[in-house]
Design a protein around this motif. Structure first.
Motif, PDB file in Angstrom:
ATOM      1  N   ARG A  18       0.826  -1.178   0.000  1.00 30.50           N
ATOM      2  CA  ARG A  18       0.000   0.000   0.000  1.00 30.50           C
ATOM      3  C   ARG A  18       0.878   1.252   0.000  1.00 30.50           C
ATOM      4  N   VAL A  19       1.900   1.272   0.857  1.00 24.81           N
ATOM      5  CA  VAL A  19       2.780   2.434   0.935  1.00 24.81           C
ATOM      6  C   VAL A  19       3.487   2.662  -0.398  1.00 24.81           C
ATOM      7  N   CYS A  20       3.937   1.575  -1.013  1.00 29.71           N
ATOM      8  CA  CYS A  20       4.628   1.690  -2.303  1.00 29.71           C
ATOM      9  C   CYS A  20       3.701   2.279  -3.357  1.00 29.71           C
ATOM     10  N   LYS A  21       2.462   1.854  -3.398  1.00 28.64           N
ATOM     11  CA  LYS A  21       1.506   2.392  -4.372  1.00 28.64           C
ATOM     12  C   LYS A  21       1.254   3.871  -4.125  1.00 28.64           C
ATOM     13  N   GLU A  22       1.069   4.224  -2.867  1.00 30.40           N
ATOM     14  CA  GLU A  22       0.809   5.628  -2.529  1.00 30.40           C
ATOM     15  C   GLU A  22       1.977   6.525  -2.920  1.00 30.40           C
ATOM     16  N   ARG A  23       3.177   6.031  -2.746  1.00 32.98           N
ATOM     17  CA  ARG A  23       4.373   6.846  -3.027  1.00 32.98           C
ATOM     18  C   ARG A  23       4.970   6.565  -4.402  1.00 32.98           C
ATOM     19  N   LYS A  24       4.286   5.731  -5.171  1.00 28.20           N
ATOM     20  CA  LYS A  24       4.724   5.358  -6.528  1.00 28.20           C
ATOM     21  C   LYS A  24       6.154   4.806  -6.534  1.00 28.20           C
ATOM     22  N   LEU A  25       6.369   3.847  -5.631  1.00 28.06           N
ATOM     23  CA  LEU A  25       7.657   3.166  -5.530  1.00 28.06           C
ATOM     24  C   LEU A  25       7.527   1.733  -6.029  1.00 28.06           C
ATOM     25  N   ARG A  26       8.609   1.228  -6.610  1.00 29.11           N
ATOM     26  CA  ARG A  26       8.661  -0.188  -6.981  1.00 29.11           C
ATOM     27  C   ARG A  26       9.207  -0.955  -5.784  1.00 29.11           C
ATOM     28  N   LEU A  27       8.557  -2.045  -5.455  1.00 32.19           N
ATOM     29  CA  LEU A  27       9.049  -2.898  -4.384  1.00 32.19           C
ATOM     30  C   LEU A  27       9.491  -4.220  -4.986  1.00 32.19           C
ATOM     31  N   VAL A  28      10.753  -4.556  -4.776  1.00 33.43           N
ATOM     32  CA  VAL A  28      11.306  -5.829  -5.231  1.00 33.43           C
ATOM     33  C   VAL A  28      11.853  -6.543  -3.996  1.00 33.43           C
ATOM     34  N   VAL A  29      11.375  -7.760  -3.772  1.00 34.42           N
ATOM     35  CA  VAL A  29      11.833  -8.568  -2.646  1.00 34.42           C
ATOM     36  C   VAL A  29      12.623  -9.746  -3.205  1.00 34.42           C
ATOM     37  N   ILE A  30      13.856  -9.893  -2.754  1.00 31.76           N
ATOM     38  CA  ILE A  30      14.717 -10.987  -3.203  1.00 31.76           C
ATOM     39  C   ILE A  30      14.969 -11.891  -2.006  1.00 31.76           C
ATOM     40  N   ASN A  31      14.554 -13.146  -2.139  1.00 25.20           N
ATOM     41  CA  ASN A  31      14.657 -14.101  -1.036  1.00 25.20           C
ATOM     42  C   ASN A  31      15.535 -15.270  -1.487  1.00 25.20           C
ATOM     43  N   PRO A  32      16.817 -15.285  -1.074  1.00 22.38           N
ATOM     44  CA  PRO A  32      17.698 -16.371  -1.482  1.00 22.38           C
ATOM     45  C   PRO A  32      17.559 -17.605  -0.592  1.00 22.38           C
ATOM     46  N   ALA A  33      17.889 -18.759  -1.164  1.00 18.47           N
ATOM     47  CA  ALA A  33      18.043 -19.981  -0.372  1.00 18.47           C
ATOM     48  C   ALA A  33      19.299 -19.788   0.486  1.00 18.47           C
ATOM     49  N   CYS A  34      19.810 -20.836   1.086  1.00 17.36           N
ATOM     50  CA  CYS A  34      21.025 -20.730   1.897  1.00 17.36           C
ATOM     51  C   CYS A  34      22.180 -20.302   0.983  1.00 17.36           C
ATOM     52  N   VAL A  35      22.820 -19.200   1.321  1.00 15.65           N
ATOM     53  CA  VAL A  35      23.828 -18.578   0.452  1.00 15.65           C
ATOM     54  C   VAL A  35      25.227 -19.059   0.817  1.00 15.65           C
ATOM     55  N   LEU A  36      25.959 -19.515  -0.199  1.00 19.14           N
ATOM     56  CA  LEU A  36      27.362 -19.900  -0.056  1.00 19.14           C
ATOM     57  C   LEU A  36      28.180 -19.149  -1.092  1.00 19.14           C
ATOM     58  N   GLY A  37      29.460 -19.030  -0.858  1.00 18.97           N
ATOM     59  CA  GLY A  37      30.333 -18.389  -1.838  1.00 18.97           C
ATOM     60  C   GLY A  37      31.363 -17.517  -1.158  1.00 18.97           C
ATOM     61  N   PRO A  38      32.178 -16.874  -1.973  1.00 20.35           N
ATOM     62  CA  PRO A  38      33.257 -16.055  -1.412  1.00 20.35           C
ATOM     63  C   PRO A  38      32.720 -14.851  -0.650  1.00 20.35           C
ATOM     64  N   THR A  39      33.465 -14.472   0.394  1.00 18.97           N
ATOM     65  CA  THR A  39      33.114 -13.288   1.162  1.00 18.97           C
ATOM     66  C   THR A  39      33.945 -12.109   0.664  1.00 18.97           C
ATOM     67  N   ILE A  40      33.544 -10.916   1.023  1.00 18.51           N
ATOM     68  CA  ILE A  40      34.269  -9.720   0.592  1.00 18.51           C
ATOM     69  C   ILE A  40      35.645  -9.665   1.235  1.00 18.51           C
ATOM     70  N   GLU A  41      35.695  -9.963   2.513  1.00 17.76           N
ATOM     71  CA  GLU A  41      36.957  -9.922   3.239  1.00 17.76           C
ATOM     72  C   GLU A  41      37.615 -11.296   3.206  1.00 17.76           C
ATOM     73  N   GLU A  42      38.941 -11.302   3.235  1.00 19.26           N
ATOM     74  CA  GLU A  42      39.674 -12.570   3.202  1.00 19.26           C
ATOM     75  C   GLU A  42      39.277 -13.475   4.365  1.00 19.26           C
ATOM     76  N   ARG A  43      39.101 -12.917   5.522  1.00 13.08           N
ATOM     77  CA  ARG A  43      38.718 -13.694   6.702  1.00 13.08           C
ATOM     78  C   ARG A  43      37.257 -13.427   7.054  1.00 13.08           C
ATOM     79  N   GLY A  44      36.472 -13.134   6.044  1.00 14.34           N
ATOM     80  CA  GLY A  44      35.082 -12.800   6.260  1.00 14.34           C
ATOM     81  C   GLY A  44      34.273 -13.946   6.852  1.00 14.34           C
ATOM     82  N   GLN A  45      33.193 -13.592   7.485  1.00 14.79           N
ATOM     83  CA  GLN A  45      32.311 -14.585   8.086  1.00 14.79           C
ATOM     84  C   GLN A  45      30.908 -14.344   7.551  1.00 14.79           C
ATOM     85  N   SER A  46      30.198 -15.409   7.300  1.00 11.93           N
ATOM     86  CA  SER A  46      28.833 -15.304   6.813  1.00 11.93           C
ATOM     87  C   SER A  46      28.014 -16.433   7.426  1.00 11.93           C
TER      88      SER A  46
END
Length: 127
Positions: free
Chosen positions: A1-29
């Motif tokens: 409702r808020v998006c319609k009133e303010r003419k905003l696009r709402l995109v929801v991205i819902n990933p499964a369990c995410v694996l892969g490289p982290t930004i930092e060398e010793r990053g934690q996720s």
């Protein structure tokens, strides 16, 4: 409702369990935390009936962090992006994920753990 009133696009991205490289060398996720728990035989936060020292007998949905990143970029760049999107690459049993990760040189010496099932085989159903 808020998006319609303010003419905003709402995109929801819902990933499964995410694996892969982290930004930092010793990053934690969260994905890395799950892998560490699996290698130690501590189970997964998604599986409630876990027996210490085993791998959960369950399949999980997985995706790569780069796919999640690409989905976010596309959502911003495309003017027709609106709605809800699932990011999902594959189903894999926890034991298969551990097996695939053990090809990494730093994980060669991780001990093999039994699967938390009646006969030690993959069924995908919790005990």
């Amino acid at each position: 409702r808020v998006c319609k009133e303010r003419k905003l696009r709402l995109v929801v991205i819902n990933p499964a369990c995410v694996l892969g490289p982290t930004i930092e060398e010793r990053g934690q996720s969260f994905g890395l935390t799950i892998l560490q728990q699996l290698f130690k035989g501590e189970g997964s936060p998604f599986e409630m009936n876990h027996k210490e020292g085993t791998i959960p007998d369950a399949f999980k949905g997985w995706c790569d962090v780069r796919e999640v990143s690409e989905a976010h970029v596309r959502a911003v760049e495309r003017s027709d992006s609106v709605g809800r999107y699932l990011i999902y690459s594959a189903d894999a049993h926890y034991a298969e994920v551990v097996r695939l990760m053990k090809v990494h040189p730093q994980l060669f010496n991780v001990p093999d753990l039994p699967i938390n099932s009646v006969d030690g085989a993959m069924s995908g159903y919790p005990n």
